[in-house]
Design an enzyme around this catalytic site. Structure first.
Site, short mmCIF file in Angstrom:
data_model
loop_
_atom_site.label_atom_id
_atom_site.label_comp_id
_atom_site.label_asym_id
_atom_site.label_seq_id
_atom_site.Cartn_x
_atom_site.Cartn_y
_atom_site.Cartn_z
N ARG A 43 -0.35 12.51 10.65
CA ARG A 43 0.96 13.06 11.03
C ARG A 43 1.29 14.26 10.16
NH1 ARG A 43 3.79 7.20 11.55
NH2 ARG A 43 3.10 6.93 13.69
N ARG A 87 9.14 2.17 11.56
CA ARG A 87 10.19 1.75 10.61
C ARG A 87 11.49 1.43 11.34
NH1 ARG A 87 10.00 7.77 8.16
NH2 ARG A 87 7.85 7.09 8.06
N SER A 99 6.73 6.58 13.38
CA SER A 99 6.63 5.31 12.63
C SER A 99 7.31 4.14 13.33
CB SER A 99 7.27 5.56 11.28
OG SER A 99 7.79 4.39 10.74
N ASP A 124 0.80 -1.23 0.00
CA ASP A 124 0.00 0.00 0.00
C ASP A 124 0.83 1.28 0.00
OD1 ASP A 124 1.01 -0.37 2.53
OD2 ASP A 124 -0.90 -0.39 3.58
N HIS A 125 2.11 1.18 0.36
CA HIS A 125 2.94 2.39 0.49
C HIS A 125 3.65 2.76 -0.82
CE1 HIS A 125 2.32 1.81 4.78
NE2 HIS A 125 3.07 2.84 5.08
N ASP A 136 3.70 -1.71 11.44
CA ASP A 136 3.30 -0.35 11.10
C ASP A 136 2.70 0.26 12.36
OD1 ASP A 136 2.66 1.42 8.43
OD2 ASP A 136 1.33 1.83 10.12
#
Ligand code: MIC
Ligand code: SF4
Length: 648
Positions: free
Chosen positions: A381, A538, A536, A64-65, A119
């Site tokens: 964000r 990440r 995030s 999706d990113h 996520d």
């Protein structure tokens, strides 16, 4: 003594530890999700675990990113993800099927189960009474392998909702009100539970907006009870059989309690550059802030209900001539339904630019605003630069305020419009078509895993050096986000499986010279203020520093997911016992942690670590909040190194 809803779910999944706030617990994970920008790393790490098949009840790999595919990298990553999913027994949600959180709560979330996702907005599924937690890819890889997820037992916060939203106020305004009260670090180490008579009037998409943006509080997760509203939603998704009723015990004890009178909530807006910089829309609208762009979508506000309200407001109108309005529906289901019922046509006719179902502008994948531009977004964000334009100002609002703004051309109060407040009816049945979710074969052992040239090996980890010495490479302030540490935008996101390349951009929003300096000095130490690493999940925000030789981060405080990611990757997150010691450390100072291995071992029992500043001739004390498990990881140089050692 009664239990809160999340304490009940934790109790039912507890594998190790006691439910004492702050102490490490290990819980069983029923479901996992990954998305493409963290997923490649998660699956590379899963492969390194050497297992044959995932052990969870359900694991889904979403794409999706990284959808722009300006060059081969992302398409190659998608193929890797599809093949690795088939190989190990994971469902694959194809690009175009939608944003992981939106699709997951539509099609898979189950009340009372646990979900771990790579996520930070995984708690979205808490809207359906699921204990849904965001984590780094490595933690998700371990959970896919059947291992426990470890975290500190959170404290419990209750937000009691009374009354009913009125006028133009919407679910987004409820969570903005919570952010106004608690701030971006107010939820750290806590779970936020919603309760009260106001729940009866909040639909699942509205609840999901609230749990989604609980991530911005720094909370471990947020959760709603599972009630008739949940039952009806799940039935409408053809999943009524998975519904169970769940709620906290009436005598459950909470560490903090807040009450929100929904009747008093008014439209709110978070000003640049932080989600807790909350003001009223009415007050902001008086400033007549001219707007260049409005984006509607993201995992916070892209449900069918949101899209229907937006379409109703746009119907028969035209957006202001200087505004670009961009709309991204959250899932294929949503896009399909608005395409069939005509709402999409209303949006297009009003002048909206329609995007495929995905993250899109939320993560800077296209639609960067102009220089010094103002963008009003329904996302979660608004960290500086995240839109892709460093000089842009991003305001966070509800879909209703976003449409009012697109029509008026300045950040507008919807109450200024001459129109009825739109009401989105919940459909009795959603259109069900899971043909973009590919089921894995029963036996995946013969599946070939496809690796494009952009997939580079994981950075090597070294055991903890003794002593640990290094120069302060950079001194940062409070609330440094993972978007500062490892920026993501259209040019960088395609390189999430290429850490050596990404490392060249580590912390560049704070100091463009940082990567070169870190390389030249052979690594060193980062110093920061409070809430370091918010945002995030990440783990690239830990992997890129590893690649640059960073061995420790000394800060006044850390965000939960990032702290775990640092430890998983062998970087010491040292919290200054005396926050004022921060003032006495400067960039360029030579720091040393003597007997580092001994000091780390003793930290498990609460021993403070002594950090010497050779340049200034001072010492300061640090805390390292770790469990015995995390101690072993740090000594070995990270979780994978530790697992490899214990297998030998
Ligand atoms: C985000 O909203 O920042 C992201 C992109 O979804 C991240 C994950 C990532 O960096 O890939 C998140 O929220 O965890
Ligand atoms: Fe995607 Fe934005 Fe949601 Fe992150 S916050 S998952 S980038 S839509």
């Amino acid at each position: 003594m009664g239990l809160t809803l999340s304490q009940k779910i934790i109790r039912d999944h507890l594998l190790t530890g006691d439910m004492i706030p702050g102490q490490e617990i290990g819980i069983r994970i029923d479901q996992t999700l990954t998305q493409d920008s963290t997923g490649t790393m998660a699956y590379l790490q899963f492969e390194a675990l050497g297992l044959d098949r995932v052990q969870t009840e359900l694991s889904v790999a979403y794409v999706d990113h990284n959808m722009l595919q300006a060059s081969f990298e992302s398409a190659d990553d998608h193929l890797y993800l599809q093949s690795v999913a088939a190989r190990y027994g994971i469902r694959f949600s194809r690009p175009g099927n939608g944003i992981c959180h939106q699709v997951h709560y539509e099609r898979f979330a189950i009340p009372g189960k646990t979900l771990l996702g790579s996520d930070s907005h995984t708690p979205t599924a808490g809207g359906l009474g699921m204990l849904a937690i965001g984590a780094g890819g490595l933690d998700v890889a371990v959970a896919m392998g059947g291992g426990a997820y470890y975290t500190a037992m959170p404290r419990m916060v209750r937000v009691r909702l009374e009354g009913r939203l009125r006028g133009w106020a919407s679910a987004k305004d409820i969570i903005l009100e919570v952010l106004r009260r608690l701030t971006v670090k107010g939820g750290v180490g806590k779970i936020i539970e919603y309760s009260g008579p106001g729940l009866a009037h909040l639909s699942i998409p509205e609840r999901a907006t609230i749990t989604n943006m609980g991530a911005e509080l720094g909370a471990t997760t947020s959760i709603f009870p599972s009630d008739e509203v949940t039952r009806d939603f799940m039935a409408a998704q053809g999943r009524g059989g998975d519904w169970v009723r769940l709620a906290a015990d009436p005598d459950a004890v909470y560490d903090e309690e807040y009450v929100i009178q929904l009747d008093e909530v008014e439209p709110l807006v978070a000003w640049p550059h932080s989600p807790d910089s909350v003001h009223t829309v009415a007050e902001t609208a008086r400033r007549r802030i001219r707007v260049d762009q409005v984006t509607i979508g993201s995992c916070t506000n892209s449900s069918l209900a949101d899209m229907m309200k937006v379409a109703a407001m746009l119907r028969g109108r035209t957006i202001a001539p200087h505004v670009s309005l961009v709309i991204g529906p959250g899932s294929k289901q949503v896009l399909n339904m608005i395409a069939r019922n005509g709402a999409l046509a209303d949006m297009i006719a009003a002048g909206a630019r329609i995007l495929e179902a995905g993250c899109g502008p939320c993560i800077g994948m296209g639609q960067a605003p102009p220089t010094n531009g103002v963008s009003v977004r329904t996302i979660n964000r608004n960290f500086q630069g995240r839109s892709g334009t460093a000089s842009a100002s991003v305001y966070l609002v509800s879909p209703e305020t976003a449409v009012a703004t697109a029509l008026m051309g300045y950040l507008a109060d919807p109450a200024e419009l001459d129109m009825e407040v739109p009401v989105a009816e919940q459909p009795g049945t959603y259109q069900l078509n899971d043909n973009m979710i590919i089921l894995p074969p029963e036996d995946g052992s013969g599946v070939e895993i496809l690796r494009g040239p952009n997939i580079k090996p994981l950075p090597p980890r070294e055991p903890l050096t003794d002593p640990l010495a290094g120069e302060v490479l950079i001194k940062l302030g409070d609330n440094i986000t993972t978007d500062h540490i490892m920026p993501s935008n259209a040019s960088l996101l395609p390189y999430r499986s290429n850490v050596p390349h990404l490392a060249n951009y580590c912390l560049t929003p704070c100091d463009p010279e940082f990567p070169a300096r870190a390389r030249e000095k052979g690594g060193g130490i980062i110093v920061a203020g409070q809430n370091y690493g918010q945002g995030s999940s990440r783990e690239h925000a830990a992997l890129a520093p590893v690649e640059l030789g960073v061995r420790a981060v000394v800060a006044q405080g850390f965000a939960r997911i990032h702290q775990a990611n640092l430890i998983n990757n062998g970087i010491l997150p040292l919290t200054l016992v005396n926050a004022a010691d921060y003032e006495d450390i400067e960039q360029g100072d030579a720091l040393v942690l003597e007997d580092s291995r001994g000091q780390v071992r003793r930290a498990v029992d609460g021993g403070k670590l002594v950090l010497r500043n050779l340049t200034r001739g001072r010492t300061c004390l640090c805390r390292l909040e770790i469990s015995p498990r995390q101690r072993d990881m740090l000594l070995a140089g990270g979780l994978l190194a530790d697992l490899a050692q214990s297998r030998r």
